[in-house]
Scaffold this active site. Structure first.
Site, PDB file in Angstrom:
ATOM      1  N   TYR A  23       0.875  -1.172   0.000  1.00 22.79           N
ATOM      2  CA  TYR A  23       0.000   0.000   0.000  1.00 22.79           C
ATOM      3  C   TYR A  23       0.912   1.222   0.000  1.00 22.79           C
ATOM      4  O   TYR A  23       0.936   2.026   0.943  1.00 22.79           O
ATOM      5  CB  TYR A  23      -0.954  -0.009   1.198  1.00 22.79           C
ATOM      6  CG  TYR A  23      -2.005  -1.103   1.119  1.00 22.79           C
ATOM      7  CD1 TYR A  23      -2.316  -1.711  -0.100  1.00 22.79           C
ATOM      8  CD2 TYR A  23      -2.700  -1.521   2.249  1.00 22.79           C
ATOM      9  CE1 TYR A  23      -3.273  -2.706  -0.189  1.00 22.79           C
ATOM     10  CE2 TYR A  23      -3.665  -2.516   2.166  1.00 22.79           C
ATOM     11  CZ  TYR A  23      -3.949  -3.108   0.944  1.00 22.79           C
ATOM     12  OH  TYR A  23      -4.905  -4.087   0.871  1.00 22.79           O
TER      13      TYR A  23
HETATM   14  P1  FDA Z   1       3.752  -2.016 -10.364  1.00 26.59           P
HETATM   15  O1  FDA Z   1       4.092  -2.513 -11.703  1.00 26.59           O
HETATM   16  O2  FDA Z   1       3.241  -0.614 -10.256  1.00 26.59           O
HETATM   17  O3  FDA Z   1       4.983  -2.225  -9.392  1.00 26.59           O
HETATM   18  C1  FDA Z   1       4.985  -1.947  -8.005  1.00 26.59           C
HETATM   19  C2  FDA Z   1       6.425  -1.833  -7.498  1.00 26.59           C
HETATM   20  O4  FDA Z   1       7.135  -3.045  -7.752  1.00 26.59           O
HETATM   21  C3  FDA Z   1       7.241  -0.745  -8.197  1.00 26.59           C
HETATM   22  O5  FDA Z   1       8.192  -0.238  -7.301  1.00 26.59           O
HETATM   23  C4  FDA Z   1       7.933  -1.494  -9.308  1.00 26.59           C
HETATM   24  O6  FDA Z   1       9.104  -0.868  -9.782  1.00 26.59           O
HETATM   25  C5  FDA Z   1       8.226  -2.832  -8.662  1.00 26.59           C
HETATM   26  N1  FDA Z   1       8.219  -3.944  -9.618  1.00 26.59           N
HETATM   27  C6  FDA Z   1       7.178  -4.303 -10.402  1.00 26.59           C
HETATM   28  N2  FDA Z   1       7.507  -5.390 -11.111  1.00 26.59           N
HETATM   29  C7  FDA Z   1       8.768  -5.732 -10.769  1.00 26.59           C
HETATM   30  C8  FDA Z   1       9.637  -6.773 -11.180  1.00 26.59           C
HETATM   31  N3  FDA Z   1       9.259  -7.667 -12.067  1.00 26.59           N
HETATM   32  N4  FDA Z   1      10.882  -6.824 -10.650  1.00 26.59           N
HETATM   33  C9  FDA Z   1      11.273  -5.908  -9.749  1.00 26.59           C
HETATM   34  N5  FDA Z   1      10.478  -4.904  -9.327  1.00 26.59           N
HETATM   35  C10 FDA Z   1       9.235  -4.809  -9.824  1.00 26.59           C
HETATM   36  N6  FDA Z   1      -2.383  -5.710  -2.443  1.00 26.59           N
HETATM   37  C11 FDA Z   1      -2.640  -6.795  -1.681  1.00 26.59           C
HETATM   38  O7  FDA Z   1      -1.754  -7.308  -1.011  1.00 26.59           O
HETATM   39  N7  FDA Z   1      -3.892  -7.355  -1.692  1.00 26.59           N
HETATM   40  C12 FDA Z   1      -4.902  -6.852  -2.462  1.00 26.59           C
HETATM   41  O8  FDA Z   1      -6.012  -7.375  -2.431  1.00 26.59           O
HETATM   42  C13 FDA Z   1      -4.636  -5.707  -3.268  1.00 26.59           C
HETATM   43  N8  FDA Z   1      -5.603  -5.169  -4.057  1.00 26.59           N
HETATM   44  C14 FDA Z   1      -5.315  -4.083  -4.847  1.00 26.59           C
HETATM   45  C15 FDA Z   1      -6.293  -3.543  -5.682  1.00 26.59           C
HETATM   46  C16 FDA Z   1      -6.017  -2.451  -6.490  1.00 26.59           C
HETATM   47  C17 FDA Z   1      -7.106  -1.900  -7.388  1.00 26.59           C
HETATM   48  C18 FDA Z   1      -4.732  -1.863  -6.455  1.00 26.59           C
HETATM   49  C19 FDA Z   1      -4.415  -0.655  -7.298  1.00 26.59           C
HETATM   50  C20 FDA Z   1      -3.748  -2.399  -5.641  1.00 26.59           C
HETATM   51  C21 FDA Z   1      -4.026  -3.503  -4.829  1.00 26.59           C
HETATM   52  N9  FDA Z   1      -3.048  -4.054  -4.001  1.00 26.59           N
HETATM   53  C22 FDA Z   1      -3.341  -5.159  -3.236  1.00 26.59           C
HETATM   54  C23 FDA Z   1      -1.706  -3.461  -3.948  1.00 26.59           C
HETATM   55  C24 FDA Z   1      -0.751  -4.213  -4.871  1.00 26.59           C
HETATM   56  O9  FDA Z   1      -0.350  -5.420  -4.258  1.00 26.59           O
HETATM   57  C25 FDA Z   1       0.499  -3.365  -5.129  1.00 26.59           C
HETATM   58  O10 FDA Z   1       0.131  -2.146  -5.716  1.00 26.59           O
HETATM   59  C26 FDA Z   1       1.503  -4.118  -6.000  1.00 26.59           C
HETATM   60  O11 FDA Z   1       2.801  -3.608  -5.797  1.00 26.59           O
HETATM   61  C27 FDA Z   1       1.125  -4.026  -7.451  1.00 26.59           C
HETATM   62  O12 FDA Z   1       1.977  -4.768  -8.256  1.00 26.59           O
HETATM   63  P2  FDA Z   1       2.081  -4.368  -9.803  1.00 26.59           P
HETATM   64  O13 FDA Z   1       3.030  -5.261 -10.454  1.00 26.59           O
HETATM   65  O14 FDA Z   1       0.697  -4.249 -10.364  1.00 26.59           O
HETATM   66  O15 FDA Z   1       2.616  -2.876  -9.673  1.00 26.59           O
END
Ligand code: FDA
Length: 502
Positions: A446
């Site tokens: 978060y």
């Molecule tokens: P994103 O791509 O934005 O990356 C997030 C971070 O991780 C950044 O710092 C990025 O640089 C880094 N990163 C991404 N991919 C990487 C990789 N392959 N290698 C290294 N670093 C990397 N959480 C939860 O625990 N339970 C839940 O139910 C929810 N529900 C939820 C709903 C909605 C609508 C949102 C917007 C968010 C959630 N979340 C959540 C939060 C979610 O777990 C958190 O935002 C994650 O970091 C999202 O991962 P993404 O890959 O989508 O994000």
């Protein structure tokens, strides 16, 4: 890059030299640049024209493309941001104050389930909905304990923890990672064995973006009964919501692990005159049938008055539809959809170790009633979460926590942003006496840059401790140690990354 087109040219040349196949790259003058950039920006607050934009977006089709992106960015001193699902609450995967490129893993999205061995390999660019779909079509009795919203990306989610309705039974997504493949700062691909215990420890909860580009994850699938039961029981204050929540704080963290009851608190219309009232929805999944659930609830939480009509039996994968408001008898492919409702929002988190007195809850209600679309979610801990030691992985919020709070402010237009940010910060200040202290703990996934940040990821050890202590408690020390060892020059960085002290 930046102002120099020759560096830009050299960088592109480097990419083509490093790879035998062509790497998709989008520059601002490319017709698809904007749609690729915006595709997974989930927060409209960060989709405005004033939000800094990347000089290039690289969307690897193969692991070797991600290697090339790291090698060439490092060679040319270019800052990268790594993006998987783009759900970062404060946009750290696609915003920066300095010139930067995005390495977007959206095309690396395979999910390979091995039902015989109860494992799966999942690439970082997959969504958790894709993971659930692939498990669900393979078996009715296998599952994975990750988040609720299907469009969340695996890369950020697993590297930051990741929880959902199986949290009390099986812990976090990161607790169930058994191997991973990562591109390190030298452009090498390492797996669990070759990266060593320290780095493998760090990437399971220590946050993506500080240690390398995680390409894929091997996960342990968990057992669930063929039938689970869900319910949602909504109560207003007039119907006793405050007393129920007060009681819930004592009951929910001590229930058997099979039962997860969270509380979603929001503001609804009280009448047609525009008056508003607080509503608390007790939203639950039980790993078992409704008979057993009803017996358990009569014994442990009779105050809620759960009735047979409130209970719906289904398979685990159907419950992932239920929690997102999809029809449970509809096709599972909605889990594959990457279309996401984009909204303006800001979120914050807290951990609660002593029940909040009713007077504290009432003060929260008064503040929620000042706004149109606030949401607060209480998620119970206990169960498996209390069995795992604080240092097992970097995520430290284990025994002693009753529940986690997530505060969300939603709004409709950019012009409302400042007002809403100040409202949620005020609510957060109000909650201080009731939540964890020294440090006031927070959940990395978060993301909240209000709790501390550095310009362009250049924090010292002590500066990093301001947010690192809140997200990781004493695990911050080991994260700094790992970072200093594997990325001494601090190539992988963002506004809340782990500093290197090498
Ligand atoms: P994103 O791509 O934005 O990356 C997030 C971070 O991780 C950044 O710092 C990025 O640089 C880094 N990163 C991404 N991919 C990487 C990789 N392959 N290698 C290294 N670093 C990397 N959480 C939860 O625990 N339970 C839940 O139910 C929810 N529900 C939820 C709903 C909605 C609508 C949102 C917007 C968010 C959630 N979340 C959540 C939060 C979610 O777990 C958190 O935002 C994650 O970091 C999202 O991962 P993404 O890959 O989508 O994000």
């Amino acid at each position: 890059l930046g102002t120099s087109s020759s560096i830009h040219g050299n960088f592109l040349q480097c990419l083509s030299q490093q790879s035998q196949t062509s790497i998709p790259v989008y520059a601002p003058n490319n017709a698809n640049y904007t749609s690729v950039l915006q595709s997974t920006i989930q927060n409209l607050r960060l989709l405005s024209s004033t939000t800094p934009k990347p000089n290039l977006i690289i969307t690897p089709l193969h692991e070797s493309h991600a290697q090339a992106a790291v090698i060439c960015s490092r060679k040319h001193g270019i800052q990268i941001k790594i993006r998987s699902g783009g759900h970062d609450y404060d946009g750290l995967s696609y915003v920066s104050d300095v010139p930067f490129v995005i390495v977007d893993l959206t095309n690396l999205r395979s999910v390979t389930v091995d039902a015989e061995n109860n494992t799966a390999w999942v690439q970082s660019g997959a969504t958790i909905g894709e993971v659930y779909y692939n498990i669900g079509v393979t078996s009715r009795t296998l599952a994975f304990p990750a988040g609720i919203c299907p469009t969340v990306g695996v890369g950020g989610h697993f590297s930051g923890g990741g929880y959902g309705s199986l949290l009390r039974m099986y812990g976090l997504a990161a607790d169930n990672v058994i191997d991973a493949r990562i591109v390190d700062v030298n452009g090498r691909i390492l797996d669990k064995k070759s990266m060593g215990d320290d780095l493998f420890w760090a990437i399971r909860g220590g946050g993506g973006g500080s240690f390398g580009v995680v390409l894929s994850w091997k996960i342990r699938l968990v057992s669930v009964p063929p039938t689970v039961t869900v319910f949602t029981v909504a109560k207003t204050i007039e119907q006793g919501a405050t007393e129920l929540i007060h009681r819930w704080q004592e009951v929910a963290p001590k229930l058997p692990k099979e039962l997860f009851i969270r509380v979603i608190i929001d503001v609804v219309n009280a009448n047609q005159n525009g008056d508003k009232k607080i509503q608390a929805s007790f939203n639950s999944m039980f790993l078992g049938g409704s008979e057993n659930l009803l017996t358990l609830m009569k014994e442990r939480f009779p105050e809620l008055g759960l009735e047979r009509e409130d209970c719906i039996e289904m398979s685990w994968v159907q419950s992932t539809l239920y929690f997102n408001g999809f029809p449970i008898d509809g096709p599972l492919d909605v889990l594959l959809s990457r279309a996401q409702p984009k909204r303006f929002y800001k979120a914050k988190s807290d951990y609660v170790q002593q029940p909040i007195p009713q007077i504290g809850l009432e003060g929260m209600w008064r503040r929620l009633l000042e706004e149109d679309q606030p949401v607060v979610i209480f998620s119970p801990y206990g169960g498996r979460m209390s069995e795992i030691s604080e240092s097992e992985i970097p995520f430290p919020h284990r025994e002693g926590n009753l529940f986690k709070i997530q505060y969300l402010a939603y709004w409709e237009g950019l012009e409302e942003t400042e007002k809403q940010l100040s409202w949620i910060r005020k609510l957060y200040r109000y909650m201080a006496p009731y939540v964890s202290k020294s440090p006031r703990a927070a959940y990395l996934n978060y993301r909240d840059i209000d709790i501390g940040q550095s310009k362009n990821g250049t924090a010292t050890y002590l500066q990093g401790k301001v947010w690192g202590g809140k997200y990781f408690k004493s695990n911050y020390e080991r994260l700094v140690h790992v970072k200093s060892k594997v990325d001494p020059e601090n190539f992988f960085r963002n506004e809340q990354s782990i500093p290197s002290v090498a």
